[in-house]
Design a protein around this motif. Structure first.
Motif, short mmCIF file in Angstrom:
data_model
loop_
_atom_site.label_atom_id
_atom_site.label_comp_id
_atom_site.label_asym_id
_atom_site.label_seq_id
_atom_site.Cartn_x
_atom_site.Cartn_y
_atom_site.Cartn_z
N THR A 101 0.82 -1.22 0.00
CA THR A 101 0.00 0.00 0.00
C THR A 101 0.85 1.26 0.00
N THR A 102 1.84 1.35 0.87
CA THR A 102 2.65 2.56 0.98
C THR A 102 3.40 2.84 -0.32
N LYS A 103 4.01 1.82 -0.89
CA LYS A 103 4.74 2.00 -2.15
C LYS A 103 3.78 2.39 -3.27
N ARG A 104 2.60 1.78 -3.28
CA ARG A 104 1.62 2.10 -4.32
C ARG A 104 1.13 3.54 -4.16
N GLN A 105 0.96 4.00 -2.93
CA GLN A 105 0.55 5.39 -2.70
C GLN A 105 1.60 6.36 -3.22
N GLU A 106 2.87 6.00 -3.06
CA GLU A 106 3.95 6.85 -3.60
C GLU A 106 3.88 6.91 -5.12
#
Length: 154
Positions: A101-106
Motif C-alpha cells: 500500500t505505501t509504495k503504491r501510494q507513492e
C-alpha cells in the motif's frame, strides 16, 4: 440459528448477502476462510471501496493490495465485464504494480493526471452503465457453492 438452506430461501437478495456476510465475518474472527468465502469477501472489499471513493480510493488504500485476486473473484462469480473494467484500471499503472500500500501510494502520488482521469472514466462506467447485476451474481455464486458456505449461522 439459521442454516444456509434457510438463508437461501429469503426473497431479498441483499438479506441473503448480509446473512452470509455476517457469518463469514464471525467465522473470520475464529478461523481461516475457504476459497468460496474468500471470493465473497474480495467482491465485498472492491464494492465497498468503489462506493467509498471509486478506483482512486480503491488503489490508494489497502483494498488495492488485492487487485489481482479481486479480478479473479469477479471471473469466478461470472462477472466478466466488471473483471475487465478492473483489469483496464489496473493496466493504467505506468510502472510495475505493487501490492504494498505505501509504495503504491507513492506511485499514485506521481501519476499523470491522464491516469486519474482514466480511472474516473471507468468509475462512471461502473456506476452508470448497467454492466452486471453483481448482487444477483453473488447470490447465484452462493447457491452454486452452498456446500462451501458453512451450514451453521450465528
Amino acid at each position: 440459528m439459521q442454516n444456509i438452506e434457510t438463508v437461501l430461501q429469503l426473497e431479498d437478495e441483499i438479506a441473503i448477502i448480509e446473512a452470509v456476510g455476517t457469518h463469514i465475518w464471525d467465522k473470520k474472527q475464529k478461523t481461516d476462510l475457504n476459497h468460496a468465502e474468500k471470493t465473497f469477501v474480495l467482491i465485498d472489499i472492491f464494492e465497498a471501496a468503489m462506493n467509498e471513493g471509486g478506483l482512486y480510493y480503491f488503489f490508494n488504500n489497502e483494498s488495492g493490495d488485492f487487485a489481482t485476486e479481486i479480478i479473479q473473484a469477479y471471473k469466478e462469480i461470472e462477472a466478466p465485464k466488471t473483471a475487465i473494467l478492473l483489469t483496464k484500471a489496473f493496466q493504467l499503472f505506468t510502472v510495475k504494480y505493487t501490492e504494498n500500500t505505501t509504495k503504491r501510494q507513492e506511485v499514485i502520488a506521481k501519476l499523470d493526471e491522464k491516469i486519474i482521469s482514466g480511472w474516473e472514466d471507468l468509475d462512471e462506467i461502473f456506476f452508470t452503465e448497467e454492466e452486471e447485476d453483481v448482487v444477483a451474481l453473488i447470490v447465484a455464486f452462493i447457491r452454486k457453492n452452498k456446500s462451501k458456505f458453512l451450514n451453521e449461522f450465528v
